[in-house]
Design a protein around this motif. Structure first.
Motif, PDB file in Angstrom:
ATOM      1  N   LEU A  31       0.825  -1.210   0.000  1.00 56.79           N
ATOM      2  CA  LEU A  31       0.000   0.000   0.000  1.00 56.79           C
ATOM      3  C   LEU A  31       0.858   1.260   0.000  1.00 56.79           C
ATOM      4  CD1 LEU A  31      -2.837  -1.087   2.450  1.00 56.79           C
ATOM      5  CD2 LEU A  31      -3.030  -0.701  -0.020  1.00 56.79           C
ATOM      6  N   LYS A  32       1.995   1.216   0.688  1.00 58.57           N
ATOM      7  CA  LYS A  32       2.910   2.367   0.685  1.00 58.57           C
ATOM      8  C   LYS A  32       3.432   2.630  -0.723  1.00 58.57           C
ATOM      9  CE  LYS A  32       4.906   2.526   5.326  1.00 58.57           C
ATOM     10  NZ  LYS A  32       6.146   2.366   6.103  1.00 58.57           N
ATOM     11  N   LYS A  33       3.811   1.558  -1.427  1.00 53.28           N
ATOM     12  CA  LYS A  33       4.297   1.704  -2.801  1.00 53.28           C
ATOM     13  C   LYS A  33       3.191   2.258  -3.696  1.00 53.28           C
ATOM     14  CE  LYS A  33       7.771  -1.972  -2.631  1.00 53.28           C
ATOM     15  NZ  LYS A  33       8.131  -3.320  -3.097  1.00 53.28           N
ATOM     16  N   GLU A  34       1.990   1.729  -3.551  1.00 55.97           N
ATOM     17  CA  GLU A  34       0.863   2.191  -4.358  1.00 55.97           C
ATOM     18  C   GLU A  34       0.574   3.672  -4.081  1.00 55.97           C
ATOM     19  OE1 GLU A  34      -3.870   1.185  -5.075  1.00 55.97           O
ATOM     20  OE2 GLU A  34      -2.643  -0.188  -3.896  1.00 55.97           O
ATOM     21  N   HIS A  35       0.620   4.050  -2.817  1.00 57.74           N
ATOM     22  CA  HIS A  35       0.388   5.447  -2.436  1.00 57.74           C
ATOM     23  C   HIS A  35       1.442   6.353  -3.058  1.00 57.74           C
ATOM     24  CE1 HIS A  35       0.748   8.997   0.218  1.00 57.74           C
ATOM     25  NE2 HIS A  35      -0.565   8.934   0.193  1.00 57.74           N
ATOM     26  N   SER A  36       2.682   5.916  -3.025  1.00 64.02           N
ATOM     27  CA  SER A  36       3.772   6.695  -3.609  1.00 64.02           C
ATOM     28  C   SER A  36       3.570   6.868  -5.113  1.00 64.02           C
ATOM     29  CB  SER A  36       5.106   6.002  -3.322  1.00 64.02           C
ATOM     30  OG  SER A  36       6.168   6.682  -3.928  1.00 64.02           O
ATOM     31  N   GLN A  37       3.192   5.795  -5.789  1.00 61.28           N
ATOM     32  CA  GLN A  37       2.947   5.860  -7.234  1.00 61.28           C
ATOM     33  C   GLN A  37       1.769   6.789  -7.547  1.00 61.28           C
ATOM     34  OE1 GLN A  37       2.449   1.713  -8.179  1.00 61.28           O
ATOM     35  NE2 GLN A  37       4.632   1.375  -8.519  1.00 61.28           N
ATOM     36  N   SER A  39       0.734   9.319  -5.730  1.00 64.15           N
ATOM     37  CA  SER A  39       1.172  10.688  -5.466  1.00 64.15           C
ATOM     38  C   SER A  39       1.994  11.229  -6.629  1.00 64.15           C
ATOM     39  CB  SER A  39       1.995  10.763  -4.183  1.00 64.15           C
ATOM     40  OG  SER A  39       1.207  10.476  -3.066  1.00 64.15           O
ATOM     41  N   LYS A  40       2.888  10.401  -7.166  1.00 59.79           N
ATOM     42  CA  LYS A  40       3.680  10.827  -8.320  1.00 59.79           C
ATOM     43  C   LYS A  40       2.784  11.109  -9.522  1.00 59.79           C
ATOM     44  CE  LYS A  40       7.930   8.401  -7.082  1.00 59.79           C
ATOM     45  NZ  LYS A  40       8.824   7.280  -7.390  1.00 59.79           N
ATOM     46  N   SER A  41       1.810  10.234  -9.745  1.00 64.68           N
ATOM     47  CA  SER A  41       0.886  10.422 -10.868  1.00 64.68           C
ATOM     48  C   SER A  41       0.074  11.706 -10.697  1.00 64.68           C
ATOM     49  CB  SER A  41      -0.072   9.237 -10.986  1.00 64.68           C
ATOM     50  OG  SER A  41       0.627   8.071 -11.321  1.00 64.68           O
TER      51      SER A  41
END
Length: 102
Positions: A31-37, A39-41
């Motif tokens: 979920l942290k990785k997904e959140h980071s992606q 946010s970048k998007s």
């Protein structure tokens, strides 16, 4: 025998909880990785939108052929798909009306 069964159930419960903790930690990292992606998007989309906004206003002219000031006007999209340039003070009052309707 009863004590032995009790210890076995307790050990099984502990093992199940440890497995649950590992699964939750893995899910948390995912979920942290997904959140980071995401946010970048979102940041990329914001930059593109800002660039588009500036590009549109750089091409707009008023009735006298002068550039339209983006500090005084905003782009407004109506529910029927129309796009208008309206003064900011009208956009703010329209937003208040929309918020009241909601």
């Amino acid at each position: 025998v009863a004590a032995q069964k009790c210890r076995k159930r307790k050990l099984n419960a502990i093992l199940n909880l440890e497995e649950d903790v590992c699964n939750l930690q893995t899910q948390k990292e995912s979920l942290k990785k997904e959140h980071s992606q995401c946010s970048k998007s979102i940041n990329q989309i914001k930059q593109k939108l800002n660039s588009l906004y500036h590009d549109i206003f750089s091409r707009l002219r008023d009735d006298q052929g002068r550039p339209v000031n983006p500090r005084q006007y905003v782009i407004h999209c109506s529910s029927n798909g129309g796009v208008f340039i309206i003064p900011k003070h009208l956009a703010k009052s329209e937003q208040k009306q929309d918020n009241r309707k909601e």
